[in-house]
Scaffold this active site. Sequence first.
Site, PDB file in Angstrom:
ATOM      1  CE  LYS A   9      90.587  40.402  58.582  1.00 49.69           C
ATOM      2  NZ  LYS A   9      90.335  41.679  57.917  1.00 49.69           N
ATOM      3  CB  SER A  25      84.285  21.808  63.352  1.00 49.69           C
ATOM      4  OG  SER A  25      85.197  20.746  63.131  1.00 49.69           O
ATOM      5  CE1 TYR A  58      82.239  22.153  66.178  1.00 52.18           C
ATOM      6  CE2 TYR A  58      80.462  22.318  64.575  1.00 52.18           C
ATOM      7  CZ  TYR A  58      81.327  21.555  65.335  1.00 52.18           C
ATOM      8  OH  TYR A  58      81.290  20.177  65.234  1.00 52.18           O
TER       9      TYR A  58
END
Length: 116
Positions: A9, A25, A58
């Site tokens: 995180k 992305s 991603y």
Amino acid sequence: MLVHVVKSKIHRVSVTGADLNYIGSITIDEALMEAANIIEGEKVSIVNVNNGERFETYAITGNRNSGEIQLNGPAARKVHKGDIIIIIAYGILEFEEAKQFKPSLVFPNEKDNSLT
């Protein structure tokens, strides 16, 4: 039994750019990716603190120590420069292993996305 757990995180970073015409992305400063144990191409969830949007994309590697956090492609419509976001990556672990697992949590400086 397998369970999904938070693996990594990056908490509360500031969006530095949004490029609708780039292949989809999120570009993340390499130092932040390394600190959070996120690899290029890894699926990540994005939570926009400013507007409540939640979406997946991603990760791609940005320049080290640049503070870059840029949403690309369609995800660029879900943020504005200066928005505060949280980047989360999940892992799948065996239940007992998950009980002991400790995620990589990174709390950068919101002003410049630095680690110091």
